[in-house]
Enzyme design. Structure first.
Site, mmCIF file in Angstrom:
data_model
loop_
_atom_site.group_PDB
_atom_site.id
_atom_site.type_symbol
_atom_site.label_atom_id
_atom_site.label_comp_id
_atom_site.label_asym_id
_atom_site.label_seq_id
_atom_site.Cartn_x
_atom_site.Cartn_y
_atom_site.Cartn_z
ATOM 1 N N GLU A 1 -25.691 12.736 -25.591
ATOM 2 C CA GLU A 1 -27.205 12.359 -26.397
ATOM 3 C C GLU A 1 -27.158 12.303 -27.701
ATOM 4 O O GLU A 1 -27.344 11.267 -28.529
ATOM 5 C CB GLU A 1 -28.496 12.940 -25.897
ATOM 6 C CG GLU A 1 -28.514 12.936 -24.289
ATOM 7 C CD GLU A 1 -28.673 11.356 -23.707
ATOM 8 O OE1 GLU A 1 -29.130 10.509 -24.677
ATOM 9 O OE2 GLU A 1 -28.312 11.126 -22.583
ATOM 10 N N HIS B 1 -23.322 1.461 -18.765
ATOM 11 C CA HIS B 1 -22.736 2.743 -18.037
ATOM 12 C C HIS B 1 -21.632 2.544 -17.284
ATOM 13 O O HIS B 1 -20.936 3.441 -16.910
ATOM 14 C CB HIS B 1 -23.810 3.244 -17.272
ATOM 15 C CG HIS B 1 -25.052 3.753 -18.229
ATOM 16 N ND1 HIS B 1 -26.210 2.823 -18.502
ATOM 17 C CD2 HIS B 1 -25.358 4.940 -18.731
ATOM 18 C CE1 HIS B 1 -26.955 3.448 -19.253
ATOM 19 N NE2 HIS B 1 -26.600 4.588 -19.495
#
EC number: 3.4.24.-
Length: 552
Positions: free
Chosen positions: A367, A454
């Site tokens: 993140e 992704h």
């Protein structure tokens, strides 16, 4: 805002996920040594051991002590100009009270004048512990120097620590009793940041008669706490002591703070605080106030900061010495985590049943790396550039995991292997052969940019694995990998350390917002050439690894 994984179903998996996520550690045994003590031989608590007071009980004791503060001051022999202000109360198992006071003189705070009054359960005085034995008395309460002079001296002292502040936050008159004879003084505070990015709160004590600097101290304190995490075992956490309360606030790493959203989906939340500097239990909990998820998030932020600093010399996400912040307990049963540039923060859901927080180590690394990408190449979050964006977070999240060298969560090239979002113990991603997750691309094709980012990230993840470790079968930290190549070639890896340097150099120097896979090949070749030379083994390995994923 970059979510942790894509949310769309596949026919081959009950839950479709492709992500950058972390590692789940077993919670370990829940029994303790005391659980084996028979009921008849339970240890008798020590009489002087402190008891746990409820908030209401502690408040009542403090109010009672403050109501009798004047009488206490007389009983312990303080002068007519001195008053006591209750700061805290500790109660022992045998009923003894230890009441901590701050002291004032003629209405001015007495720095170094604090004291503790000890009282038996019966009410009998058992002694006083004083910070200073000197009698508090000064000849005059009129300063001989101006507050401006004291402030100027304080700013000068702060500048030696690297503070860019040109003015103090103010000066107040105090009695300085921290050393020697008590004197009238100024306490001046200078804020800002120190040269290493640590928040500055320099307190400078100046003699109000002579202008001499008597003392200085940093008001921002670091402490070492213990985090009992869910994913990484028992770890050390850098925390902050504010008064008698510890905060999950790491001033040594840009001021990173960990907040509790307590099931909310907006706002900053409430800063986690604690009395004993031990955070969490090491076990999963559905409580919205659970500290375990916070301990994992704080640890992940700590290790990510250190990874970037140690590996690349990068001081924080923006390379400006300022830390982001983390929010845990987002929403209810939210099975995701994300980076948000607008708040410059990481956010973690608690997963299924609110008992599977997505706060593992490589989730944190993933993140925060979205933030690094945003503040460097700014790779657009769609198409091939979006795949490169996600892969960058996977690559550096993996780097964080290896860097941390945590025995409970050893470094690997499996992404999200411990979170178990799939429900069958399988990883979310495999860097050696991305297609093993059921949807990610092993190699480039003209349609790879049409995939969710992704899944299109698999091409870059595969490239990085080949560059670092090479093709074929290999066992690393107990995990067996077997990485194929598109063209059937054999690729010899150059090691993870060099592969990371090349990717970081490419990201920060040669990639742009629209970089696609062909351009990423050029960027990494440029990086390898700049770092190791255009005829180097490393340069040739970059070319070979890209060919191995059909990027030529």
């Amino acid at each position: 805002m970059s979510p942790l994984y894509a949310r769309h179903k596949r026919t081959t998996l009950a839950v479709a996920t492709a992500v950058a996520a972390g590692a789940l550690l077993s919670t370990g045994l829940t029994t303790s040594a005391s659980a084996h003590t028979s009921a008849g031989t339970a240890a008798k608590p020590l009489a002087a051991a402190p008891t746990t007071l409820s908030a209401a009980a502690r408040t009542t004791l403090i109010k009672n002590a403050q109501a009798d503060a004047a009488g206490t001051a007389r009983r312990i022999g303080l002068g007519a100009k001195e008053k006591l202000v209750v700061k805290d109360v500790v109660k022992d198992a045998d009923g003894t009270l230890h009441t901590r006071y701050e002291r004032t003189y003629a209405g001015l705070p007495v720095l170094g004048g604090d004291l503790i009054v000890h009282t038996a359960k019966s009410g009998k005085a058992e002694g006083v512990t004083k910070a200073t034995k000197a009698t508090i008395r000064v000849a005059s309460l009129k300063p001989q120097i101006t507050a401006a002079k004291a402030e100027k001296q304080a700013v000068s002292a702060a500048k030696t620590l690297g503070s860019a502040k040109t003015a103090a936050d103010g000066a107040r008159k105090v009695i300085w009793a921290g050393s020697g004879k008590p004197v009238l003084a100024y306490e001046t505070v200078v804020g800002g940041f120190q040269d290493d990015g640590t928040p500055n709160q320099l307190h400078v004590i100046t003699d109000a008669a002579t202008g001499k600097k008597l003392f200085e101290y940093q008001g921002v304190e670091n402490a070492t706490g213990t985090g009992k995490t869910l994913y990484s075992g028992s770890v050390s956490l850098t925390t902050n002591l504010s008064g008698s309360t510890y905060q999950l606030y790491d001033t040594s790493r840009g001021g990173h703070k960990t907040y509790n959203l307590a099931r909310r989906t907006s706002g900053t939340g409430t800063l986690f605080t604690d009395a004993d500097n031990v955070w969490g239990t090491g076990a999963a909990s559905s409580s919205s106030t659970d500290q375990t998820a916070a301990a994992d998030a704080a640890y992940g932020a700590q290790e990510t900061w250190d990874f970037y600093k140690s590996t690349f010399g990068r001081s924080g996400i923006k390379n400006n010495g300022v830390g982001a912040y983390s929010r845990v307990h987002y929403g209810s049963s939210y099975v995701n985590a994300f980076w948000d540039d607008s708040c410059f923060c990481m956010t973690y859901g608690d997963g299924s049943g609110n008992t599977h927080p997505l706060t593992s180590l490589d989730v944190a690394g993933h993140e925060m790396s979205h933030g690094v990408t945003s503040n460097t190449a700014g790779l657009n979050y769609s198409g091939e550039s979006g795949g490169l964006n996600e892969a960058t977070s996977d690559i550096f999240g993996t780097g964080v995991e290896f860097f941390a060298n945590n025995a409970a969560d050893k470094g690997d090239y499996l992404i999200g292997e411990e979170i178990d979002i799939n429900g069958d113990g399988s990883p979310l991603r495999y860097m050696d052969k991305p297609s093993k997750d059921g949807g990610s691309a092993d190699n480039w094709s003209s349609t790879v940019g049409n995939k969710d980012v992704h899944y299109s990230s698999g091409v870059a993840n595969h490239f990085f694995y080949l560059l670092a470790e090479g093709s074929g079968s290999k066992t690393i930290n107990g995990v067996t990998y077997n990485s194929p190549t598109y063209n059937g070639s054999t690729v010899t890896g150059i090691g993870r350390a060099k592969a990371l340097q090349i990717w970081y150099k490419a990201l920060t120097t040669y990639m742009t917002s629209t970089t696609n896979y062909k351009a990423a090949r050029t960027a990494t070749l440029n990086a390898a050439s700049a770092l190791y030379g255009s005829t180097s083994t490393e340069y040739k390995a970059v070319a070979a690894a890209w060919a191995g994923v059909n990027v030529n």
